[in-house]
Design a protein around this motif. Structure first.
Motif, PDB file in Angstrom:
ATOM      1  N   GLY A 140       0.819  -1.214   0.000  1.00 41.34           N
ATOM      2  CA  GLY A 140       0.000   0.000   0.000  1.00 41.34           C
ATOM      3  C   GLY A 140       0.849   1.258   0.000  1.00 41.34           C
ATOM      4  O   GLY A 140       0.560   2.223  -0.715  1.00 41.34           O
ATOM      5  N   GLU A 141       1.910   1.267   0.795  1.00 39.59           N
ATOM      6  CA  GLU A 141       2.820   2.408   0.847  1.00 39.59           C
ATOM      7  C   GLU A 141       3.492   2.631  -0.508  1.00 39.59           C
ATOM      8  O   GLU A 141       3.624   3.769  -0.968  1.00 39.59           O
ATOM      9  CB  GLU A 141       3.875   2.188   1.929  1.00 39.59           C
ATOM     10  N   VAL A 142       3.921   1.556  -1.157  1.00 38.04           N
ATOM     11  CA  VAL A 142       4.579   1.662  -2.465  1.00 38.04           C
ATOM     12  C   VAL A 142       3.616   2.247  -3.493  1.00 38.04           C
ATOM     13  O   VAL A 142       3.987   3.141  -4.264  1.00 38.04           O
ATOM     14  CB  VAL A 142       5.123   0.294  -2.930  1.00 38.04           C
ATOM     15  N   LYS A 143       2.375   1.761  -3.510  1.00 40.58           N
ATOM     16  CA  LYS A 143       1.402   2.271  -4.483  1.00 40.58           C
ATOM     17  C   LYS A 143       1.127   3.757  -4.251  1.00 40.58           C
ATOM     18  O   LYS A 143       1.134   4.553  -5.195  1.00 40.58           O
ATOM     19  CB  LYS A 143       0.102   1.468  -4.416  1.00 40.58           C
ATOM     20  N   THR A 144       0.912   4.142  -2.999  1.00 41.48           N
ATOM     21  CA  THR A 144       0.663   5.547  -2.671  1.00 41.48           C
ATOM     22  C   THR A 144       1.868   6.409  -3.021  1.00 41.48           C
ATOM     23  O   THR A 144       1.735   7.498  -3.595  1.00 41.48           O
ATOM     24  CB  THR A 144       0.313   5.699  -1.181  1.00 41.48           C
ATOM     25  N   TYR A 145       3.068   5.933  -2.690  1.00 43.51           N
ATOM     26  CA  TYR A 145       4.299   6.665  -2.988  1.00 43.51           C
ATOM     27  C   TYR A 145       4.453   6.873  -4.491  1.00 43.51           C
ATOM     28  O   TYR A 145       4.733   7.993  -4.951  1.00 43.51           O
ATOM     29  CB  TYR A 145       5.496   5.898  -2.431  1.00 43.51           C
ATOM     30  N   ALA A 146       4.236   5.821  -5.277  1.00 41.88           N
ATOM     31  CA  ALA A 146       4.359   5.921  -6.734  1.00 41.88           C
ATOM     32  C   ALA A 146       3.337   6.910  -7.292  1.00 41.88           C
ATOM     33  O   ALA A 146       3.673   7.759  -8.131  1.00 41.88           O
ATOM     34  CB  ALA A 146       4.197   4.548  -7.384  1.00 41.88           C
ATOM     35  N   GLU A 147       2.096   6.822  -6.845  1.00 38.80           N
ATOM     36  CA  GLU A 147       1.061   7.740  -7.325  1.00 38.80           C
ATOM     37  C   GLU A 147       1.391   9.187  -6.962  1.00 38.80           C
ATOM     38  O   GLU A 147       1.236  10.098  -7.785  1.00 38.80           O
ATOM     39  CB  GLU A 147      -0.306   7.338  -6.763  1.00 38.80           C
ATOM     40  N   ASP A 148       1.869   9.411  -5.743  1.00 38.86           N
ATOM     41  CA  ASP A 148       2.238  10.772  -5.316  1.00 38.86           C
ATOM     42  C   ASP A 148       3.404  11.309  -6.145  1.00 38.86           C
ATOM     43  O   ASP A 148       3.398  12.472  -6.562  1.00 38.86           O
ATOM     44  CB  ASP A 148       2.594  10.798  -3.828  1.00 38.86           C
ATOM     45  N   LYS A 149       4.413  10.475  -6.408  1.00 35.00           N
ATOM     46  CA  LYS A 149       5.558  10.902  -7.217  1.00 35.00           C
ATOM     47  C   LYS A 149       5.115  11.226  -8.649  1.00 35.00           C
ATOM     48  O   LYS A 149       5.587  12.194  -9.238  1.00 35.00           O
ATOM     49  CB  LYS A 149       6.646   9.825  -7.249  1.00 35.00           C
TER      50      LYS A 149
END
Length: 155
Positions: A56-65
Motif C-alpha cells: 500500500g505504501e509503495v502504491k501511494t508513494y508511486a502515485e504521489d511521485k
C-alpha cells in the motif's frame, strides 16, 4: 522518432543490492506523454515469507511521485499507461530475504497496418538484492529512480 537513450548497467559485486537500469524513453507521435491517458500503478506480488510488506505504501508513494511530475493517476482511459511494479522474493534460512524487483512504464501503441494494440515499454529499472529483512526499501528506491528519470508532460 527519438532514439533510445543509452543503456546504463551498474553492478557492485560486493554489495548486497545490485542495481541494473535499462532505460529507454522512446517518445514519438505514436507513443508520447502528451497523447496517452494517465498512469495506473499495478503491483505484482510474488514475494513469500513476508519479504514484501509495504504494498500500500509503495502504491501511494508511486502515485504521489507521478502527480508531482504532472501525470494524472485518477483518470481511466484506453490510452492509459501502466506503471508495473513487481517483486519476486523469498526468505532464506538465516531469516533474510533475497530476490528481484522491477518497475516498468508501459504504454499502448497503435499498430500500423494491423488491428489491435501493442504495448511499448517506455522505461524500466530492475535490481536484485540479498541479505535484507524485506524488499520494502529496495522497492521504494527503485520506484523513485524510475519516476525521477521520467520525462514530464509538456507544459
Amino acid at each position: 522518432m527519438k532514439a533510445f537513450a543509452p543503456i546504463a548497467f551498474t553492478a557492485a559485486l560486493a554489495a548486497p543490492v545490485i542495481p541494473t537500469t535499462a532505460q529507454a524513453w522512446v517518445l514519438d507521435n505514436v507513443v508520447s506523454i502528451e497523447n496517452t491517458g494517465g498512469v495506473e500503478v499495478i503491483l505484482q506480488d510474488s514475494a513469500v515469507g513476508g519479504c514484501w510488506t509495504n504494498l500500500g505504501e509503495v502504491k501511494t508513494y508511486a502515485e504521489d511521485k507521478l502527480k508531482e511530475r504532472g501525470y494524472s493517476v485518477d483518470q481511466k482511459s484506453p490510452k492509459q499507461m501502466n506503471l508495473l511494479i513487481a517483486v519476486n522474493s523469498e526468505r532464506v534460512s538465516d531469516g533474510t530475504c533475497y530476490g528481484a524487483v522491477f518497475a516498468k512504464l508501459i504504454a499502448p501503441a497503435e499498430l500500423k497496418h494491423s488491428e489491435g494494440t501493442a504495448y511499448a515499454i517506455l522505461g524500466e529499472v530492475s535490481t536484485t538484492y540479498t541479505g535484507h529483512k524485506n524488499a520494502n526499501i529496495v522497492v521504494l528506491d527503485l520506484v523513485k529512480t524510475l519516476i525521477d528519470d521520467m520525462p514530464g508532460p509538456a507544459s
